[in-house]
Scaffold this motif. Structure first.
Motif: not given
Length: 186
Positions: A111-115, A141, A144
């Motif tokens: 879901e998120s690029s950080d995760a 994420g 993207e």
């Protein structure tokens, strides 16, 4: 390392299961044709049965007449989402020694690029412990990502990957042949 090639007649799923007991990995030609129950199937239908019933990793080898295996000296792409299937694929890739000395890119999508980047970095830590020459984490994420299979194939082309490592089942379990992303990549 050794490799055994074998030609046999009978049910391919049963024959592979019987022969695989003494081996670490099953390698099948991508365009092999098997005759199951009197009907001819292209490999993906037979691979579905083999992958669902075979506890060992299955390596699908593309046609490359007269050439070395395409992985020789080329980067490897690992598609990793942290699921049990992708974790098994990652661990078997590392434990069987395929990561040793290799340039490996770990592509994770969440879901998120950080995760996603966090998942990819964890996978890279494992690969480095198993001797990967280069372990490059890449996290994308949801904003993207257009389509998971397209992202995997585009990234593989960008790095000229000689191998794509991914689990055969998605988070939702077995659907049709494989998880839809694996099926589309094949």
């Amino acid at each position: 390392h050794s490799c055994n090639a074998k030609s046999a007649e009978g049910n391919p799923v049963s024959l592979v299961a019987e022969a695989a007991t003494a081996h670490d990995i099953v390698a099948l030609g991508k365009n092999s044709i098997f005759d199951i129950d009197g009907e001819l199937y292209d490999l993906p239908l037979c691979v579905d049965k083999i992958v669902r019933e075979e506890p060992r990793p299955v390596l699908l080898v593309p046609d490359a007449p007269g050439e070395d295996l395409p992985v020789s000296g080329r980067p490897v792409l690992v598609a990793f989402d942290g699921s049990p299937a992708s974790s098994r694929a990652l661990h078997m890739f590392a434990l069987l020694g395929f990561a040793a000395g290799a340039e490996v890119h770990v592509l994770s999508m969440a879901e998120s690029s950080d995760a996603a980047l966090s998942h990819a970095k964890q996978a890279c830590e494992l690969l480095v412990r198993h001797g990967s020459g280069i372990a490059q984490p890449v996290g994308l994420g949801a904003a993207e990502i257009s389509k998971h299979s397209a992202e995997i194939l585009d990234y593989a082309k960008r790095i000229d990957a000689g191998m794509i490592v991914m689990g055969a089942y998605g988070r939702r379990g077995i659907r049709e042949i494989f998880g839809s992303t694996t099926r589309e990549v094949l």
